[in-house]
Design a protein around this motif. Structure first.
Motif: not given
Length: 810
Positions: A7-15, A18-28, A155-161
């Protein structure tokens, strides 16, 4: 703890993703910032940017066409007198030098363009001050990190929903006010604090506040065994304490871009009611299924360890011993070097410990084949370990622990060599000279610069070694001849002499010593034979000298008996003199015969004899003696004649001695068994009885001269009967054997069966019938004589009674 770190690393992945809590594939993604700091801000701040989805796709398909390219460097200033080894230099009219250097850098084909449609290669051409190799390295790291990070994020996002896991987490960056959680409905810090408060009410949790440095753990749970184990894991049971746990969490948190440079609060917990069937729930079920087995194995292990120690001590005590004696018996396995046994024990012991650790580490899964295989292999290894241990015990008990070791052999050899050096300096000097000459010849061959020199020194080395080998072979041949001579002398050829003409040095001394040994043995044998002859002559002469006056005594005693002396006291004296003189006569005859038999100084007349008839004749003569002691004779003799080739008089004397021995020493009112069996090529005669006196003596001692079974010597035996019987049997090529079992006494005599023709058998049969008739007539005549003597005695008694009556009347 694994969920905490996830969960600690999942927080870093979200940061980052994600943009505004949603995965952003267009993030530069700034590739330099991401590669160096692991941070994606959504802006190009340091170098060049790519879209996140492009980097992920690029990482999925892989980087292709990797290559190394060359690039020319800039012009340099005046460098007169400088030498360039890796560049091409040309001098111009103004004395300046242009140097074309070759620089190598990493490059691969670009599958996706950066933001702004400017390729990385074009970007590098526009910025020559930037190192191309570093930029391509940043891009490569960004591609790998983005691909792996997004995969792990999903993987972690789906695992810890929230609806798929019993784990709940909430991490709040107090500086930015951002909250990261798998609990729904969190939009601000207040809702995040409420979620943290709910997590701190779960059965197992950790709570960390970087402002107050407060580290809180769930109190010990008493709900069930799995919750205890989970609480122990949180509290760092068995492998980490609270301080280590907190330091590990801090270390992971400080690496996160989401929390870097700010204050934060983290709370992670597990709902121990397990409403969702996730990994925690499955682990709980497996734990509850495994725990009884684990407890049984723990108790069984303690019992087994106790029994193992008992068996180990018992085997240590009885190792090398047998039930029939207390001596140490070694086996062929004990000849294995001690160091090898110790190495095997150490290796097998380490393997058993490793297998035990493997079993304990996989105990959570009863179905694991690792457990069964580890247990099976560890049992086999332990059996080998036990065998090695008992081998060491037998070595120690047998005193060969050091003798059968490589180190002991080496030290013993070295010590023996040192002792040999003290006694034979010439051998050491010869050996060192041989090594020196061989070394010099080898050195000359190595230093030879021509084939002729090499061939010359090679031939010299070959000739020298051949000469030494011939000398050694000659020495070995001489030693072999000496050994053959020793074997001949050992086999009884005392006149054998070794040829010493061709021998030299130590071999000559050894041969002379062997010849002297032969002469010494010959003299010793001659002295022994002389002493034996003197003993025999002494016994014969003394017996002869005793026999002459003894004959006179016997004759005068006989004359006294004929005088019809009426005095009963004097008659008793005469009777005692008669008995003792007859015993002395028998003893003298036995002594002379024992001396002759033991020395072989008798002549044997071999003939074919009917052994059955001879036994019957002997038993008939001992009937009265057996009846006097109430000994019942039980015979088991064949009806057909059993022919043996022997001396009849000596064979009868042998039987007479055996029967006489039974008559003297057998227990009264018992049975005496006489058996004669005929086998293919041998005849076996045995006589057995119960001894009247305890036979606390060895069987072989009874056949020695003057040895009697009656230790108190209260009977009239001479102690020569069995000795004479044994010697007579062996002189007639027979075998004499005595067997004792408590008070049971048995003598077994065996002869080789004689081959007799049919005609000789018929003659012997007729002779046997004639002899039986004669014996029957003798028996009848004896009985008639007994009756006549009885009648005469009766008449004499009547006459004496009448005379006494007359004297009384007078």
């Amino acid at each position: 703890m694994s969920g905490v770190y996830d969960t600690i690393w999942l927080t870093d992945y979200k940061y980052n993703y994600e943009t505004d809590g949603v995965y952003n594939p267009k993030k530069i993604v700034d590739i330099e910032d991401y590669a160096l700091n692991g941070r994606i801000t959504g802006e190009v701040t340091r170098s060049i940017g790519y879209y996140l989805e492009d980097l992920v796709k690029w990482g999925r398909q892989g980087k292709e066409n990797e290559s190394y390219n060359m690039q020319e460097a800039a012009e340099t200033t005046d460098v007169d007198g400088v030498s360039y080894s890796s560049a091409t230099a040309s001098k111009t009219a103004d004395d300046s030098v242009t140097v074309q250097t070759e620089q190598e850098y990493y490059k691969f084909d670009e599958s996706y363009a950066p933001v702004g449609d400017v390729s990385l290669e074009e970007y590098l051409e526009q910025h020559p001050e930037i190192n191309p190799s570093k930029m391509y390295g940043y891009l490569s790291d960004a591609i790998d990190n983005a691909y792996n990070g997004v995969e792990q994020y999903k993987w972690n996002l789906a695992k810890y929903q929230e609806d798929k896991s019993n784990l709940r987490y909430t991490i709040v960056n107090r500086t930015t006010g951002k909250a990261y959680s798998n609990i729904s409905g969190i939009s601000n810090t207040a809702e995040a604090d409420e979620a943290i408060h709910s997590i701190r009410k779960l059965g197992a949790y950790i709570y960390l506040d970087s402002v107050s440095l407060n580290f809180e753990k769930s109190p010990k749970s008493n709900i069930d065994s799995f919750n205890k184990a989970l609480d122990q894991a949180v509290n760092g049971w068995s492998y980490m304490d609270s301080r280590v746990t907190m330091e590990n969490i801090y270390r992971n948190l400080n690496q996160l871009s989401a929390l870097a440079g700010g204050d934060y609060t983290i709370a992670v917990g597990v709902d121990t009611s397990y409403p969702i069937h996730d990994g925690f729930y499955e682990s709980k079920i497996e734990y509850e299924q495994t725990r009884p087995w684990f407890q049984a194995l723990m108790y069984g292990g303690l019992i087994s360890l106790f029994l193992y120690i008992i068996v180990l001590v018992a085997l240590t005590v009885v190792a090398g011993k047998r039930a029939d004696d207390e001596e140490i018996h070694l086996s062929s396995v004990d000849n294995i070097p001690t160091e090898f046994v110790l190495a095997c024990i150490a290796a097998l012991g380490g393997f058993v410990v490793f297998a035990a650790v493997m079993v304990l580490n996989t105990m959570y899964n009863v179905r694991s084949l690792i457990i069964l295989s580890a247990i099976t292999v560890s049992i086999l290894a332990d059996l080998l370990l036990m065998a090695g241990y008992l081998c060491l015990v037998r070595k120690i008990k047998g005193g060969i622990f050091w003798k059968k070791s490589i180190l002991g052999w080496f030290i013993g050899t070295l010590y023996g060599g040192v002792r040999g050096i003290r006694s034979n300096v010439r051998l050491l000097v010869s050996y060192l000279g041989f090594l020196l000459i061989d070394f010099l010849l080898a050195l000359f061959m190595i230093q030879a610069r021509s084939r002729f020199s090499l061939l010359l020194f090679g031939l010299l080395a070959l000739g020298f070694n051949a000469f030494v080998g011939a000398r050694l072979l000659r020495e070995e041949g001489q030693r072999s001849a000496i050994m053959q001579g020793i074997q001949k002398i050992r086999d009884g050829d005392l006149d054998y002499k070794l040829e010493t003409g061709s021998l030299k040095d130590d071999n000559l001394k050894i041969a002379q010593a062997v010849n002297n040994i032969g002469e010494g043995l010959q003299n010793a044998v001659a002295d022994s034979m002389k002493n034996e002859r003197l003993k025999t002559d002494l016994i014969t002469n003394v017996s002869h000298d005793i026999k002459t006056p003894l004959t006179s005594i016997i004759n005068y005693v006989d004359l006294l008996k004929r005088e019809h002396i009426q005095d009963e006291k004097i008659s008793g004296y005469i009777r005692i003199l008669d008995e003792k003189s007859q015993r002395l006569k028998q003893l003298t005859e036995d002594l002379v015969e024992a001396s002759k038999v033991s020395s072989g100084n008798i002549a044997l007349n071999f003939e074919h004899l009917n052994f059955v008839e001879l036994i019957n004749q002997t038993t008939a003569e001992f009937t009265e003696k057996f009846e006097a002691r109430d000994l019942q004779l039980i015979e088991n003799l064949p009806k057909e004649p059993v022919v043996v080739r022997a001396d009849g008089r000596r064979l009868y004397r042998m039987l007479d001695n055996l029967f006489n021995n039974v008559a003297k020493y057998a227990l009264s009112h018992t049975r005496v068994y006489v058996d004669l069996t005929e086998e293919d090529r041998s005849i076996r005669f045995s006589i057995k009885n119960i001894s009247e006196h305890p036979l606390n003596i060895r069987a072989d001692e009874l056949t020695e001269r003057f040895i009697r079974g009656d230790v108190s010597r209260s009977t009239e035996g001479s102690g020569l009967g069995l000795s004479i019987a044994k010697n007579l049997t062996e002189l007639q090529n027979g075998n004499f054997e005595i067997y004792l079992d408590g008070d049971l006494f048995r003598v077994t005599i065996s002869f080789v069966k004689a081959e007799v023709k049919r005609e000789e058998r018929e003659q012997e049969k007729n002779q046997a019938e004639t002899q039986e008739k004669n014996q029957a007539e003798k028996r009848e005549s004896k009985q008639e004589n007994k009756q006549e003597n009885k009648q005469e005695n009766k008449q004499e008694n009547k006459q004496e009674n009448k005379q006494e009556e007359k004297h009384e009347e007078e």
